[in-house]
Design a protein around this motif. Structure first.
Motif, PDB file in Angstrom:
ATOM      1  N   GLU A 207       0.818  -1.225   0.000  1.00 32.86           N
ATOM      2  CA  GLU A 207       0.000   0.000   0.000  1.00 32.86           C
ATOM      3  C   GLU A 207       0.851   1.276   0.000  1.00 32.86           C
ATOM      4  O   GLU A 207       0.382   2.325  -0.434  1.00 32.86           O
TER       5      GLU A 207
ATOM      6  N   GLY B  71      -2.792   2.947  -5.091  1.00 35.09           N
ATOM      7  CA  GLY B  71      -4.191   2.857  -5.498  1.00 35.09           C
ATOM      8  C   GLY B  71      -4.375   3.255  -6.956  1.00 35.09           C
ATOM      9  O   GLY B  71      -5.091   2.584  -7.718  1.00 35.09           O
TER      10      GLY B  71
ATOM     11  N   VAL C 162      -2.718  -4.844  -4.852  1.00 32.52           N
ATOM     12  CA  VAL C 162      -2.143  -3.993  -3.799  1.00 32.52           C
ATOM     13  C   VAL C 162      -2.505  -4.636  -2.474  1.00 32.52           C
ATOM     14  O   VAL C 162      -3.666  -4.989  -2.242  1.00 32.52           O
TER      15      VAL C 162
ATOM     16  N   PRO D 151      -1.530  -4.960   2.014  1.00 32.48           N
ATOM     17  CA  PRO D 151      -0.846  -4.305   3.139  1.00 32.48           C
ATOM     18  C   PRO D 151       0.641  -4.665   3.136  1.00 32.48           C
ATOM     19  O   PRO D 151       1.009  -5.776   2.715  1.00 32.48           O
TER      20      PRO D 151
END
Ligand code: ACO
Length: 293
Positions: free
Chosen positions: A170, A215, A226, A228
């Motif tokens: 992220e 994003g 994508v 964590p």
């Protein structure tokens, strides 16, 4: 190494330079040599992992990095099917080592001042050598995955673009910084960028040298996933395993077809499908028709 995606059916791209005298370029780099350059290379079954390992310098890249990448490609064990490219530490790669812009340069490797003194042909050859470190990642017999966290700037962004697939944490941030520094992106990143986002978006991204966050990268198709930050390694391993579930030769043939599709007409692509399928079915039939021993 042939980086061609258009190799005909029946060539699996794993040919090694097995005939004649093996030169220095055919020798795989040892872990100590790689460590000196700030890299690691590990093979676990059919999955190879290349790690940029200079986290204190945000995995900045030098000519030695690119030569080592090329050498890894030309000496890749034939059984490897998936190549993961990752960076140690907070950033995937902060791009070219900025010492290249200083008069002193990188010890033992010179600087832009020294390569600029070369004649144009010699200078182009140096760039071509550097590009070899990136081109092989598109070979049909492997699938390459960039696992990107933090910054991927300039040469770092281009390295990620050289891979077939990108998984981003992220906090990943792409930036094509070269035009801001008076340069063009020349490490083979412009073609995949345009292929993925189109000319207009590529112009906007490159000529503003702005940051593309994870994003947006996902929306633009610059990332397949994508996740964590703490899940990046596991997600990459899961994707690598999933890529190993298909038949090896069929996977290589399919990748050749898909990679070649954008430059072919519909009719040409249909012909390419036929040619690949004939080889597939003949191979499968020959295998099933082989007399039992
Ligand atoms: N070349 C050489 N050293 C670098 C580079 C680089 N590209 N990037 C970072 N470093 C070094 C820093 O000098 C610093 O070293 P030091 O601890 O000895 O002072 C160390 O890495 C950490 O850098 P910080 O800036 O403190 O790290 P931070 O996480 O805050 O920022 C960032 C990371 C955003 C990547 C920042 O370092 C940066 O902007 N680097 C330059 C990016 C760049 O312009 N690259 C060239 C792109 S063009 C091309 O690749 C062709």
């Amino acid at each position: 190494i042939s980086a061609s995606e258009g190799a005909g059916p029946g060539t699996n791209g794993t040919r090694r330079r097995s005939e004649g005298v093996r030169g220095e370029a055919d020798r795989a780099l040892g872990s100590e040599e790689l460590a000196e350059i700030g890299m690691r290379f590990e093979v676990d079954g059919e999955i190879a992992t290349i790690t940029l390992d200079r986290p204190d310098k945000r995995n900045a890249q030098t000519f030695a990095t690119w030569s080592a990448l090329a050498r890894i490609g030309s000496t890749l064990p034939g059984h490897v099917r998936v190549v993961v490219v990752r960076g140690e530490g907070p950033s995937f790669s902060a791009g070219i080592d900025l010492r290249m812009f200083t008069p002193e340069g990188v010890p033992g490797q010179g600087s832009f001042a020294s390569v600029a003194a070369l004649d144009s042909d010699a200078f182009e050859r140096r760039i071509q050598e550097a590009q070899q470190g990136f081109l092989w990642l598109r070979r049909p017999d492997i699938v390459s995955i960039a696992a990107v966290q933090g910054h991927a700037i300039g040469a770092g962004f281009q390295l990620a673009l050289s891979c077939d697939l990108r998984i981003l944490a992220e906090d990943a941030r792409f930036c094509m910084k070269e035009p801001a520094l008076g340069l063009v992106p020349d490490l083979t990143g412009t073609k995949p960028l345009v292929d993925i986002v189109g000319v207009a978006r590529a112009v906007e991204i490159c000529l503003t040298a702005r940051v593309v966050e994870a994003g947006e990268a996902l929306r633009l198709g610059l990332a397949e996933q994508v996740v964590p930050r703490e899940d990046l390694e596991a997600a990459t391993a899961k994707l690598a395993s999933a890529l190993l579930t298909t038949d090896r030769a069929a996977a290589a043939a399919t990748k050749r077809l898909l990679r070649g599709a954008p430059r072919r007409s519909l009719e040409e692509q249909a012909a390419a499908e036929r040619a690949e399928q004939v080889v597939r079915v003949q191979t499968l039939f020959a295998a099933s028709a082989a007399p039992e021993r």
